[in-house]
Design an enzyme around this catalytic site. Structure first.
Site, PDB file in Angstrom:
ATOM      1  N   CYS A  49       1.071  -1.467  -0.052  1.00 50.64           N
ATOM      2  CA  CYS A  49      -0.030   0.105   0.116  1.00 50.64           C
ATOM      3  C   CYS A  49       0.600   0.944   0.152  1.00 50.64           C
ATOM      4  CB  CYS A  49      -1.016   0.120   0.590  1.00 50.64           C
ATOM      5  SG  CYS A  49      -1.513   1.450   1.854  1.00 50.64           S
ATOM      6  N   CYS A  59      -0.531   3.495  -6.105  1.00 52.64           N
ATOM      7  CA  CYS A  59      -1.306   3.185  -5.159  1.00 52.64           C
ATOM      8  C   CYS A  59      -1.532   2.005  -6.180  1.00 52.64           C
ATOM      9  CB  CYS A  59      -3.092   4.192  -5.536  1.00 52.64           C
ATOM     10  SG  CYS A  59      -3.963   3.040  -4.326  1.00 52.64           S
TER      11      CYS A  59
HETATM   12  N1  DGL Z   1      -3.534   0.389  -2.071  1.00 48.63           N
HETATM   13  C1  DGL Z   1      -3.464   1.696  -1.228  1.00 48.63           C
HETATM   14  C2  DGL Z   1      -2.178   2.482  -1.785  1.00 48.63           C
HETATM   15  O1  DGL Z   1      -1.300   2.027  -2.451  1.00 48.63           O
HETATM   16  C3  DGL Z   1      -4.531   2.544  -0.636  1.00 48.63           C
HETATM   17  C4  DGL Z   1      -5.608   3.379  -0.938  1.00 48.63           C
HETATM   18  C5  DGL Z   1      -6.209   3.494  -0.002  1.00 48.63           C
HETATM   19  O2  DGL Z   1      -6.743   3.182   0.813  1.00 48.63           O
HETATM   20  O3  DGL Z   1      -6.985   5.329   0.062  1.00 48.63           O
HETATM   21  O4  DGL Z   1      -2.208   3.617  -1.661  1.00 48.63           O
END
Ligand code: DGL
Length: 227
Positions: A74, A185
């Site tokens: 993440c 993301c």
């Molecule tokens: N998958 C996430 C990232 O890489 C989380 C995004 C979120 O929950 O806002 O930032």
């Protein structure tokens, strides 16, 4: 000897793009995956909340599930919690998502790269330092993927509303002729069919592969030491 287990986590499904890339490289590695759906999306939450979630999930994966290493799949959690996780678990390999500014700058055909990410990631020190270090000679344009995490969680890659959202978010990056556009993301690669439909001329860069390669080499070292 059981091979060492790897713990992955994300606010939801996004990190599966990284876990899948890792499992393609090391199909025998035992993997635990936590999707923190109760707190999804992380975007919009205060940094200390995300840090607290990351520390709690990290402790569960390492201490309760017995994982030998952690992949923070993440970008947002990497931006705000990587240092805290490493400090809490000294000696444990903790791999985070890094904004892929360097490879993007190296492959750019227009001299302008786009970074599509959450506000947390773009605000974070990790991104600012990486951009300052590796963007020499290219321009960096950023955009927040407003609404993208929700679309990815819903698996919506084709509705008119999804196309409208994607077109709105991509517009400034396309107007600036960004090449490539980094998917900063881990949820965003799940939207590739939508992004390609809306911007067929754009090139998108998914950093998951590079992070998976780094995780695989750390896992190899752990597996060799466990033999
Ligand atoms: N998958 C996430 C990232 O890489 C989380 C995004 C979120 O929950 O806002 O930032």
């Amino acid at each position: 000897m059981t091979p060492p287990a790897v713990g992955f986590f994300d606010s939801g499904l996004g990190g599966t793009t990284v876990a899948r890339a890792f499992l393609r490289l090391r199909p025998r590695a035992p993997v635990f995956y936590v999707a923190d759906w109760e707190h999804c999306p992380y975007g919009g939450r205060p940094d200390p909340d995300i840090r607290a979630r990351a520390l709690e999930i990290g402790a569960e994966l390492l201490e309760e599930r017995g994982c030998a290493m952690l992949v923070v799949a993440c970008n947002s959690a990497s931006a705000v919690a990587l240092d805290a996780l490493r400090a809490a678990h000294p000696g444990v390999p903790v791999v985070g998502m890094e904004p892929a500014v360097k490879p993007a700058a190296a492959m750019s055909r227009t001299g302008c790269v786009g970074i599509l990410a959450t506000a947390h990631t773009l605000r974070g020190r990790l991104f600012r330092e990486t951009a300052a270090r590796h963007a020499a000679g290219v321009r960096v344009e950023t955009a927040v993927g407003e609404g993208f995490v929700e679309l990815a969680e819903a698996g919506d890659v084709s509705s008119p509303a999804a196309r409208e959202t994607a077109a709105r978010v991509l517009a400034p990056l396309l107007a600036a002729r960004c090449d490539p556009i980094v998917l900063g993301c881990t949820h965003y690669p799940l939207l590739l069919p939508l992004l390609r439909a809306v911007a067929p001329e754009a090139r998108f860069l998914d950093p998951a592969e590079a992070v998976a390669r780094r995780a695989a080499s750390l896992w190899d070292a752990l597996a060799a030491a466990a033999r």
